[in-house]
Each structure stands twice: as C-alpha cells, then as structure tokens.
Design a protein around this motif. Structure first.
Motif, PDB file in Angstrom:
ATOM      1  N   UNK A 327       0.230 -72.692  49.950  1.00 37.99           N
ATOM      2  CA  UNK A 327       0.928 -71.564  49.347  1.00 37.99           C
ATOM      3  C   UNK A 327       2.346 -71.893  48.903  1.00 37.99           C
ATOM      4  N   UNK A 328       2.998 -72.847  49.562  1.00 41.73           N
ATOM      5  CA  UNK A 328       4.416 -73.103  49.288  1.00 41.73           C
ATOM      6  C   UNK A 328       4.708 -74.497  48.742  1.00 41.73           C
ATOM      7  N   UNK A 329       3.820 -75.453  48.978  1.00 42.41           N
ATOM      8  CA  UNK A 329       4.079 -76.836  48.582  1.00 42.41           C
ATOM      9  C   UNK A 329       4.991 -77.580  49.526  1.00 42.41           C
ATOM     10  N   UNK A 330       5.456 -76.935  50.610  1.00 40.78           N
ATOM     11  CA  UNK A 330       6.342 -77.612  51.561  1.00 40.78           C
ATOM     12  C   UNK A 330       5.563 -78.660  52.354  1.00 40.78           C
ATOM     13  N   UNK A 407       0.443 -62.826  44.557  1.00 41.02           N
ATOM     14  CA  UNK A 407      -0.986 -62.922  44.281  1.00 41.02           C
ATOM     15  C   UNK A 407      -1.653 -63.908  45.230  1.00 41.02           C
ATOM     16  N   UNK A 408      -0.981 -65.022  45.498  1.00 41.08           N
ATOM     17  CA  UNK A 408      -1.539 -66.030  46.398  1.00 41.08           C
ATOM     18  C   UNK A 408      -1.584 -65.510  47.833  1.00 41.08           C
ATOM     19  N   UNK A 409      -0.526 -64.814  48.263  1.00 40.58           N
ATOM     20  CA  UNK A 409      -0.508 -64.251  49.615  1.00 40.58           C
ATOM     21  C   UNK A 409      -1.636 -63.248  49.788  1.00 40.58           C
ATOM     22  N   UNK A 410      -1.874 -62.418  48.764  1.00 36.80           N
ATOM     23  CA  UNK A 410      -2.928 -61.428  48.866  1.00 36.80           C
ATOM     24  C   UNK A 410      -4.303 -62.074  48.948  1.00 36.80           C
ATOM     25  N   UNK A 548     -14.110 -68.159  46.829  1.00 38.12           N
ATOM     26  CA  UNK A 548     -12.735 -67.863  46.424  1.00 38.12           C
ATOM     27  C   UNK A 548     -12.210 -68.924  45.471  1.00 38.12           C
ATOM     28  N   UNK A 549     -11.328 -68.503  44.604  1.00 32.78           N
ATOM     29  CA  UNK A 549     -10.561 -69.405  43.745  1.00 32.78           C
ATOM     30  C   UNK A 549      -9.144 -69.432  44.285  1.00 32.78           C
ATOM     31  N   UNK A 550      -8.790 -70.489  44.975  1.00 35.07           N
ATOM     32  CA  UNK A 550      -7.466 -70.601  45.583  1.00 35.07           C
ATOM     33  C   UNK A 550      -6.585 -71.514  44.741  1.00 35.07           C
ATOM     34  N   UNK A 551      -6.431 -71.133  43.505  1.00 34.39           N
ATOM     35  CA  UNK A 551      -5.593 -71.897  42.577  1.00 34.39           C
ATOM     36  C   UNK A 551      -4.921 -70.944  41.608  1.00 34.39           C
ATOM     37  N   UNK A 552      -3.991 -71.479  40.835  1.00 38.36           N
ATOM     38  CA  UNK A 552      -3.265 -70.681  39.853  1.00 38.36           C
ATOM     39  C   UNK A 552      -3.991 -70.559  38.518  1.00 38.36           C
ATOM     40  N   UNK A 553      -5.155 -71.196  38.397  1.00 40.45           N
ATOM     41  CA  UNK A 553      -5.884 -71.215  37.135  1.00 40.45           C
ATOM     42  C   UNK A 553      -7.252 -70.575  37.285  1.00 40.45           C
ATOM     43  N   UNK A 578      -7.482 -66.426  39.034  1.00 37.63           N
ATOM     44  CA  UNK A 578      -6.660 -67.096  40.046  1.00 37.63           C
ATOM     45  C   UNK A 578      -6.563 -66.260  41.334  1.00 37.63           C
ATOM     46  N   UNK A 579      -6.684 -66.906  42.454  1.00 38.47           N
ATOM     47  CA  UNK A 579      -6.509 -66.328  43.781  1.00 38.47           C
ATOM     48  C   UNK A 579      -7.440 -65.129  44.028  1.00 38.47           C
ATOM     49  N   UNK A 580      -8.623 -65.199  43.454  1.00 34.56           N
ATOM     50  CA  UNK A 580      -9.607 -64.139  43.679  1.00 34.56           C
ATOM     51  C   UNK A 580     -10.514 -64.506  44.853  1.00 34.56           C
ATOM     52  N   UNK A 581     -10.942 -63.489  45.590  1.00 32.52           N
ATOM     53  CA  UNK A 581     -11.718 -63.685  46.813  1.00 32.52           C
ATOM     54  C   UNK A 581     -12.919 -62.747  46.776  1.00 32.52           C
TER      55      UNK A 581
END
Length: 589
Positions: A327-330, A407-410, A548-553, A578-581
């Motif tokens: 979610x953050x890239x950290x 959107x990603x958090x949801x 689920x699609x756990x990406x921005x595309x 993107x980010x649909x479940x």
C-alpha cells in the motif's frame, strides 16, 4: 477459585497483608502505624490486622530503608510511588451478571487506548462511545495495557504494578462499569498485558526480591525469571485476577518471544491451563491471544475450549507488513523482508497464516523464523492493517490514511473484514481517522532525557527527513495530539468509510461468522499484474472464494467464470477495476 497468593485481602474482621521479599531482613506494614510483619517460609512476610476496611492505604517498609507500594496493589490513588489502597472487589454490583461471553468466531476487535479514545481520557467516558462500536459491527473492545505506570500518560507498556489499573483513567469501579456497559451491549472486552518486563520507573522488585529477574535482557529491561515458582505464580495470578475480578473476556499477551521459556513446562502453558480452569468454573468463554515475533504455530489452537496449554490466536504481523509494503511502497527496517513480492506474501498469509514459516529472515541476519501454520484453522490468526505499534513506531505517528490511497485502503479493508481470519481495527480506523498516534510517556529526570534522545536516534536514519518535526514523547502536547478526532467521523469521507466498514461487517456477521467454526485454509495465488485469488473451506462445507485486483491499473477478467453466489462486489462481468474486490460463497466443492 483458589485465593491469590499475592496482594492484600479483606477478611471477616480486617485484612491480611502479604509480601514476597526473600532479600529483606525486616518488613513493616505502614498502615495507621508501623506493624512488624512475620517472616514465614520461602521469603514470605505476612500480617493480619483487625478492623481494617476497604479504602485503607498502606505501604511496606523494607529494612528501615525504603517504603514501597504493594507489588500486587489493587489501586494506586497517588500514582506508583504513593501508598496502595485496599479494594473490596466484591462490592461492585454487576448489571450484566449473566454474561458468559461470546465464542471466538464472533470476534471483530477494535484496539484502543483509554487515555486518547475520548477527550476526557477515562473509563467512564468510553462508555458513551460503546453504542458506536455496536452499530459499526465491532464485537470486542481491546484495551491497551492498564497496569499502573509512572506519570499521567503512557502507552501502557511501562507498567510496574500489574494488578492496579492506572488511576489517571478512573477508579477500579469505573473500569468495571466500562466492562459492564460493554457486556450489556453484547461487546466482549479484552486487555493487553505485559509479562516480558517491568517498566523502568517505580519497579522495586530488585531491592527485596531480586529473584524476579534473570541476567538476560529484553529490549525494554531485565528479563523475568519464570523458573522461580513465586514469580511464575505472580504472573499467572495476575492473568486470572483481571479475568475474574474485572470479568475481562480475554487477554492479549505482549511480545511473548521476549519471555525466556525455561523449564520443562513453560509459564505460558501453565497460564493457559489456569485460565482454562477459570473458564470451566465460571462457564464463560475466555480467550487468550499472543503477540509472538517467532511465529510459533505449535502454541496456537483456536478451537481448544477451554484453554489447556494453548492460545486461541496470534497477532499476524506478517499480514500487516506485506500489506503495508504493497500500500505504501515503504521498505525500510522489517518491511525489507516483504519488499521483494508483497502480493505473493499476502497470498501466502491468506492461504496458510504466517508468511515466515521457517524461512530465513534477512532483517534478522538470516535467522530462521517461524513454523508451518497451514494446518491451523484461519481463526488462529488476528489480521490487521494498523495497530498501535505500526502507527506509533513511525516518526510522526501518522496513520495509513495519510500515506496510502483511499481506494487502495478500501480494497484492503474489503479483504481484511471478510476473510475468515479474525480482523482487528485500530480506534478510528473504521471512519478513516487521520489523528496521529505518536509514542508518548511521562517520565522524569535522566530517564526522560534518555527516552527523548533514544527516540531521536531511532529516527536518525530512515526518517531523517523529518528532523526536528519528530514529536517529543515527553511533551504533553504529543499525547494530546493522539486524542481521537471523533468530529471527523461526520465528515463526508468519514461517513463514506464508516458506511463501507458497517456494510462489510454486516456481511461478516450474516454470511461468514456462522461458518467459521471448523473452517480450513485452502489456496491462494497472486499474479504480477495484481490479480489475487483465494479460497477457504468453511465449517459447513461451503467454499468462500476471493478475487481481487490489487493494483492501480485495470486488469482483464479471469478466463474462468468465478463460481458461487456473490456476497460482495457483485458479478465479474468485464475487466476488474483498480483495487476491486469480489467475494463469493460456493456450495460446490
């Protein structure tokens, strides 16, 4: 129930006072006047005093050199260095007298800190917010540690008087009123307890009972020697005390990997059995949960009821860490172990519990970490996207809401709250609160400065860009900044997020919870383009399926049409946004 070994207790004509002080030559009870205590076997001192009533305050004087509170004090009205107060626990009249708890499968946790949950920061003030939890779909309120600590503000992990709920939040009856109010609403209440160390200020055990400690060190102080029978009894009695006198529904044991597990039978095993005995005696559902960085699957058994040496579940840090990277890239610190393929790590956690099940951890210098966990039931894992540690151990104490896309958090919440593992939210997460939760404490003198400088050194590397902006943990304004922003719940974004969480938890209550007993792990797969699929066989034989699609595309729809009845996300009729479940229940095997 057997009487506790430690602490003062009322008798028919007064009170009995006891102290285990094997290194002391003389102990006097300071009450209305000094009373010489009688030394018995194994370092125990005792005194029976007639006419003493609840509310009496007392200390112990050791060898005419130092006055100390009772290490098993029931309450400290003047903080940890003041006198202890004798409490009559039988005087409280419980309104939810018939409460027997709830099965573990019903659990949806909300972790909270009493001092910052409301502007008043008290047990009583929390009662006013319990209806919000029920309406949200939360079934269990988990309180960060309450054991009395030094000063007026603290996370709770520096407690030194394990039996005394901190007086800055209210009196013992106020805590009971909170638990009673929760039970009247069908809410369980859990307590976080710390048995791996004592706090650095106000700990006098080393003076009169040095046998409490080993030469080993934890990151927070001297390790506790649970091979000593009295020391083991002190912790086990404490666990039973919270569950019996305050009627907590469960305990979460902090960082048990820092407890030296010496001897043929571990303290953790004995504690579990003692709690199991209490559950049988009272006919209650009582639950024990671990935090264990070693990922030891062998101590977990979600369905052993009552406890007989095992623990219901473990906080699954692996699940959090993999999601945080995605979610953050950290990738700094322990997140580096999940940086290579976070989506694959999420799939493994969904398919079998832990990510590290015996593999080497680069962050730990190649040390092998964990045990195979796929044969456990999914409810042996408490999953979360945020908790006090993962927010508060950041330089600014900033929440996921401040560093990841909504959107990603949801999308992550739609998986967390419907997957068969036990979900946990951190207070305010249900409406997307951005209130920080930085580390704070209230020490004095050299200790305060040591903590301040240690915090600065901790963030000199990865968070160096924050510089002087890192909050001073000793300033009262730092703790004040952590007070939950209830007003933001009514904002447009707060209402939207809260509605989402409520809808998901309604589905969980109606479609998932009734099927959790006997559920088993299945399989999970992740692809490079962000597609995640997973399934579990529920206790009634129905398959729970996730896509689920756990990406921005946007990604193409699966070639094979998903089976079953949709319970979230609707039909998959084309490319996945993107980010649909998407969740389904399928009666076919």
């Amino acid at each position: 129930m057997n009487e506790r070994q430690f602490g003062a207790r009322l008798t028919t004509d007064g009170a009995c006072f006891r102290l285990w002080a094997p290194a002391a030559k003389r102990v006097d009870l300071l009450l209305d006047r000094p009373h010489a205590m009688q030394r018995g076997e194994d370092g125990w001192f005792s005194a029976d005093i007639a006419g003493v009533k609840a509310g009496a305050r007392y200390n112990f004087r050791i060898d005419d050199e130092i006055d100390v509170p009772d290490p098993a004090s029931a309450f400290q009205p003047d903080d940890i260095k003041g006198p202890s107060e004798l409490i009559d626990h039988g005087a409280y009249r419980w309104r939810a007298a018939d409460w027997r708890g709830r099965p573990w499968q019903d659990t949806v946790l909300l972790e909270s800190h009493v001092g910052t949950f409301t502007p008043d920061g008290t047990y009583r003030a929390m009662i006013e917010r319990l209806d919000h939890l029920v309406a949200t779909g939360i079934t269990a309120l988990e309180l960060m540690p309450l054991a009395d600590f030094a000063g007026s503000r603290n996370w709770g992990y520096d407690g030194v008087l394990w039996y005394a709920p901190d007086g800055h939040y209210g009196r013992p009856d106020d805590l009971k009123a909170l638990i009673d109010g929760a039970h009247l609403r069908g809410l369980m209440v859990f307590l976080d307890v710390v048995y791996n160390h004592f706090g650095p200020e106000g700990n006098y055990h080393g003076r009169y009972a040095p046998g409490f400690f080993t030469e080993a060190q934890t990151p927070w102080g001297s390790a506790i020697d649970y091979q000593v029978p009295q020391v083991r009894a002190f912790a086990i009695d404490n666990a039973v005390y919270w569950l019996h006198e305050y009627r907590f529904d469960g305990l979460r044991l902090d960082a048990v990997h820092a407890i030296p597990q010496l001897g043929e039978v571990s303290m953790l095993h004995d504690l579990s059995r003692a709690v199991g005995d209490l559950a049988v005696e009272t006919g209650r559902h009582i639950h024990l949960v671990l935090e264990n960085d070693d990922n030891i699957a062998g101590v977990l058994d979600a369905e052993q009821d009552p406890h007989r040496g095992s623990y219901r579940a473990q906080w699954n840090d692996d699940y959090h860490h993999a999601w945080h990277v995605l979610l953050t890239g950290e990738r700094h610190g322990y997140y580096s172990d999940y940086a290579q393929s976070p989506l694959q790590d999420i799939a493994r956690a969904l398919a079998s519990g832990f990510v590290y099940q015996g593999e080497p951890s680069a962050h730990r210098g190649g040390q092998l970490r964990g045990e195979p966990s796929g044969t456990l039931t999914p409810t042996a894992f408490v999953n979360f996207l945020q908790n006090h540690d993962q927010i508060g151990n950041r330089a600014l104490g900033d929440r996921l809401e401040s560093i990841a896309k909504p959107m990603a958090i949801e999308g992550a919440l739609a998986i967390l709250l419907l997957a068969p593992m036990v979900p946990m939210l951190f207070m305010g997460e249900e409406w997307g609160s951005k209130a920080p939760f930085p580390f704070f404490c209230d020490f004095e003198g050299e200790l305060a400065e040591a903590v301040r400088q240690g915090r600065r050194r901790e963030f000199a590397g990865a968070y160096a860009e924050h510089g002087a902006d890192v909050p001073d943990p000793l300033e009262s304004s730092t703790a004040q900044s952590a007070v939950l922003d209830w007003d933001s719940r009514d904002s447009a974004s707060g209402c939207r997020r809260l509605a989402l969480v409520r809808e998901l938890l309604t589905i969980r209550r109606e479609k998932i919870m009734p099927r959790l007993a006997g559920a088993a792990f299945g399989a999970a797969h992740a692809t490079e383009n962000g597609m995640l699929t997973a399934n579990w066989r529920m206790g009634d034989g129905v398959m729970l399926r996730l896509a689920a699609n756990l990406s921005n595309d946007e990604i193409p729809a699966p070639e094979i049409k998903p089976m079953g009845i949709p319970i979230w996300g609707g039909e998959i009729a084309g490319p996945l946004p993107p980010w649909s479940v998407f969740w389904r229940l399928d009666a076919r095997s």
